[in-house]
Write a protein that holds these residues in place. Structure first.
Motif, PDB file in Angstrom:
ATOM      1  N   UNK A  97       0.779  -1.202  -0.015  1.00 13.85           N
ATOM      2  CA  UNK A  97       0.072  -0.081   0.043  1.00 13.85           C
ATOM      3  C   UNK A  97       0.719   1.044  -0.010  1.00 13.85           C
ATOM      4  N   UNK A  98       2.306   1.045   0.407  1.00 18.19           N
ATOM      5  CA  UNK A  98       3.142   2.388   0.386  1.00 18.19           C
ATOM      6  C   UNK A  98       3.894   2.368  -1.216  1.00 18.19           C
ATOM      7  N   UNK A  99       3.386   1.564  -2.053  1.00 17.71           N
ATOM      8  CA  UNK A  99       3.659   1.803  -3.348  1.00 17.71           C
ATOM      9  C   UNK A  99       2.575   1.507  -4.393  1.00 17.71           C
ATOM     10  N   UNK A 100       1.690   2.506  -4.486  1.00 18.11           N
ATOM     11  CA  UNK A 100       0.546   2.409  -5.319  1.00 18.11           C
ATOM     12  C   UNK A 100       0.949   2.054  -6.806  1.00 18.11           C
ATOM     13  N   UNK A 101       1.992   2.813  -7.326  1.00 18.39           N
ATOM     14  CA  UNK A 101       2.383   2.614  -8.579  1.00 18.39           C
ATOM     15  C   UNK A 101       2.679   1.262  -9.050  1.00 18.39           C
ATOM     16  N   UNK A 123      -6.139  -2.626   2.780  1.00 19.20           N
ATOM     17  CA  UNK A 123      -6.512  -1.898   4.174  1.00 19.20           C
ATOM     18  C   UNK A 123      -6.851  -0.293   3.789  1.00 19.20           C
ATOM     19  N   UNK A 124      -7.449   0.240   4.872  1.00 20.87           N
ATOM     20  CA  UNK A 124      -7.578   1.549   4.666  1.00 20.87           C
ATOM     21  C   UNK A 124      -6.221   2.368   4.990  1.00 20.87           C
ATOM     22  N   UNK A 125      -5.019   1.865   5.363  1.00 19.60           N
ATOM     23  CA  UNK A 125      -3.875   2.293   5.468  1.00 19.60           C
ATOM     24  C   UNK A 125      -2.879   1.200   6.093  1.00 19.60           C
ATOM     25  N   UNK A 126      -1.640   1.799   6.124  1.00 30.74           N
ATOM     26  CA  UNK A 126      -0.550   0.932   6.959  1.00 30.74           C
ATOM     27  C   UNK A 126       0.266   2.150   7.785  1.00 30.74           C
ATOM     28  N   UNK A 127       0.707   1.619   9.156  1.00 26.95           N
ATOM     29  CA  UNK A 127       1.655   2.052   9.989  1.00 26.95           C
ATOM     30  C   UNK A 127       1.136   3.652  10.126  1.00 26.95           C
ATOM     31  N   UNK A 128       1.973   4.505   9.656  1.00 31.37           N
ATOM     32  CA  UNK A 128       1.719   6.153   9.948  1.00 31.37           C
ATOM     33  C   UNK A 128       0.672   6.697   8.979  1.00 31.37           C
ATOM     34  N   UNK A 129       0.461   5.951   8.037  1.00 29.59           N
ATOM     35  CA  UNK A 129      -0.614   6.307   6.842  1.00 29.59           C
ATOM     36  C   UNK A 129      -1.796   6.422   7.627  1.00 29.59           C
ATOM     37  N   UNK A 130      -2.199   7.871   7.928  1.00 32.61           N
ATOM     38  CA  UNK A 130      -3.409   8.113   8.640  1.00 32.61           C
ATOM     39  C   UNK A 130      -4.314   8.926   7.973  1.00 32.61           C
ATOM     40  N   UNK A 131      -3.844   9.674   7.163  1.00 35.20           N
ATOM     41  CA  UNK A 131      -4.565  10.558   6.159  1.00 35.20           C
ATOM     42  C   UNK A 131      -5.612   9.919   5.255  1.00 35.20           C
ATOM     43  N   UNK A 132      -6.732  10.250   4.969  1.00 41.18           N
ATOM     44  CA  UNK A 132      -7.398   9.839   4.277  1.00 41.18           C
ATOM     45  C   UNK A 132      -6.849   9.947   2.665  1.00 41.18           C
ATOM     46  N   UNK A 133      -6.137  10.773   2.570  1.00 39.23           N
ATOM     47  CA  UNK A 133      -5.661  11.271   1.244  1.00 39.23           C
ATOM     48  C   UNK A 133      -4.631   9.781   0.922  1.00 39.23           C
ATOM     49  N   UNK A 134      -4.154   9.149   1.842  1.00 37.40           N
ATOM     50  CA  UNK A 134      -3.313   8.156   1.487  1.00 37.40           C
ATOM     51  C   UNK A 134      -4.120   6.905   0.848  1.00 37.40           C
ATOM     52  N   UNK A 135      -5.281   6.688   1.357  1.00 37.81           N
ATOM     53  CA  UNK A 135      -6.214   5.817   0.738  1.00 37.81           C
ATOM     54  C   UNK A 135      -6.772   6.218  -0.415  1.00 37.81           C
ATOM     55  N   UNK A 137      -5.532   8.253  -2.661  1.00 41.97           N
ATOM     56  CA  UNK A 137      -4.453   8.207  -3.990  1.00 41.97           C
ATOM     57  C   UNK A 137      -4.013   6.709  -4.055  1.00 41.97           C
ATOM     58  N   UNK A 138      -4.191   5.646  -2.987  1.00 42.35           N
ATOM     59  CA  UNK A 138      -3.829   4.519  -3.585  1.00 42.35           C
ATOM     60  C   UNK A 138      -4.978   3.802  -4.301  1.00 42.35           C
ATOM     61  N   UNK A 139      -6.365   4.180  -4.076  1.00 37.92           N
ATOM     62  CA  UNK A 139      -7.331   3.601  -5.069  1.00 37.92           C
ATOM     63  C   UNK A 139      -7.249   4.424  -6.221  1.00 37.92           C
ATOM     64  N   UNK A 177     -14.793   5.553   6.752  1.00 37.06           N
ATOM     65  CA  UNK A 177     -13.734   5.892   6.073  1.00 37.06           C
ATOM     66  C   UNK A 177     -14.194   5.103   4.553  1.00 37.06           C
ATOM     67  N   UNK A 178     -14.554   4.055   4.626  1.00 40.01           N
ATOM     68  CA  UNK A 178     -14.945   3.153   3.548  1.00 40.01           C
ATOM     69  C   UNK A 178     -16.238   3.691   2.846  1.00 40.01           C
ATOM     70  N   UNK A 179     -17.058   4.286   3.662  1.00 34.49           N
ATOM     71  CA  UNK A 179     -18.224   4.595   3.207  1.00 34.49           C
ATOM     72  C   UNK A 179     -18.079   5.803   2.188  1.00 34.49           C
ATOM     73  N   UNK A 180     -17.058   6.593   2.988  1.00 39.16           N
ATOM     74  CA  UNK A 180     -16.711   8.019   2.213  1.00 39.16           C
ATOM     75  C   UNK A 180     -16.028   7.659   0.698  1.00 39.16           C
ATOM     76  N   UNK A 181     -15.272   6.614   0.788  1.00 35.11           N
ATOM     77  CA  UNK A 181     -14.662   6.286  -0.567  1.00 35.11           C
ATOM     78  C   UNK A 181     -15.531   5.959  -1.530  1.00 35.11           C
TER      79      UNK A 181
END
Length: 321
Positions: A97-101, A123-135, A137-139, A177-181
């Motif tokens: 999840x840290x490497x979406x590309x 997942x909705x994120x990993x470790x210190x990824x806590x901003x919704x922006x991380x999920x 961007x991944x998606x 968070x999943x609902x907002x996605x």
């Protein structure tokens, strides 16, 4: 892994005809180089069925996806949610999840190699990824490949400090968070996973997302699957009773044992079907004590069914000679 093997899936199919069943996660290397019948073999009655792959090499995943499609799987799923140390060392699972590309490159290669739909579990994120922006961007990055379906476990994964078991229980659930996605990406099929224990819970989630994945609940208390077709898919047919589902499984068990398999290969997956029922403990005890023997046959399961349903074993039946 080590749970939803082919025997488990055949059993679960006795309870629901409509739900999509998933294999254990299989690495791309294992698919390419391993015993395919042992790792990937399945019965036609298991459809619809998805093959869940793990890996991070686009070329290998493309080959594994093509093999899966040729074997007849209905969906190929890339697991980007498993947090185990062994998975991280192999550079697949939740660490990706840290490497979406890279995930996008893998999904693109998998889609191009074969015609079956490719989906992603994350997942909705990993470790210190806590901003919704991380999920987000991944998606978005992965969806740009043409992937339209995501199974999202509504917990973060802590890759350092928590065991795989703790990662299924300790990080708090964040269904919102999943609902907002889904609100943000209505064009995508969003399936929610994590801590869902009943069909009523699933129906609540389906007011916000497109699908629900059940994991431990379906395994530990499998009879909840008997209500899936009626409640979720509006199937008017009556669900099977516990006894009917197990009796319908007997021919499969007989074939498995006749081919040299052990009875316990199958019965270890059915121990929870009488969960919360009056004779459930006796059912589990009989199978735990008698099904593990190399000489055990389907008759042991027949006896366990009779014990759970009627309170007596084969030798106690009124018509026993």
């Amino acid at each position: 892994m080590d749970w939803t093997d082919r025997h488990c899936r055949v059993f679960h199919r006795r309870l629901t005809k409509r739900a999509l069943l998933y294999t254990e996660m299989v690495t791309a290397d294992a698919v390419i180089h391993g015993d395919r019948e042992r790792l990937l073999g399945f019965s036609a009655e298991e459809h619809p069925i998805a093959l869940q792959l793990g890996g991070s090499d686009p070329a290998k995943l493309a080959t594994a996806a093509r093999i899966g499609a040729e074997l007849g799987y209905d969906e190929i799923n890339l697991n980007v949610g498993c947090p185990s140390d062994r998975v991280q060392e192999g550079r697949f699972g939740a660490c990706l999840m840290a490497e979406p590309e890279l995930v996008a490159a893998c999904v693109s290669a998998m889609r191009e190699s074969q015609p079956v739909p490719v989906t992603v579990k994350c997942r909705i994120g990993i470790d210190d990824q806590d901003a919704e922006a991380d999920l987000t961007r991944f998606i978005d990055v992965v969806a740009d490949t043409g992937c339209t379906s995501f199974v999202v476990h509504a917990r973060k994964a802590w890759l350092k400090g928590l065991s795989p078991k703790e990662n299924r229980e300790v990080p708090p659930l964040d269904y919102q968070r999943v609902y907002r996605l889904k609100v943000r990406r209505p064009d995508l099929t969003i399936i929610i996973n994590g801590g869902i224990e009943t069909i009523a819970d699933a129906e609540t989630h389906l007011e916000h997302v497109d699908g629900v994945m059940l994991g431990r609940a379906a395994y530990q208390n499998p009879y909840i699957l008997a209500d899936v077709d009626r409640s979720i898919f509006a199937d008017a047919s009556a669900p099977p009773t516990r006894g009917e589902a197990l009796t319908d499984l007997l021919p499969y068990v007989e074939r498995h044992v006749a081919k040299g398999g052990r009875l316990s290969n199958v019965t270890r997956h059915i121990l929870g079907i009488y969960h919360g029922q009056p004779r459930g403990r006796a059912f589990r005890r009989l199978l735990s004590e008698s099904a593990t023997s190399a000489s055990a046959t389907a008759e042991v399961l027949s006896e366990a069914i009779a014990l759970a349903e009627h309170g007596f074993g084969r030798q106690d039946r009124p018509d026993a000679a």
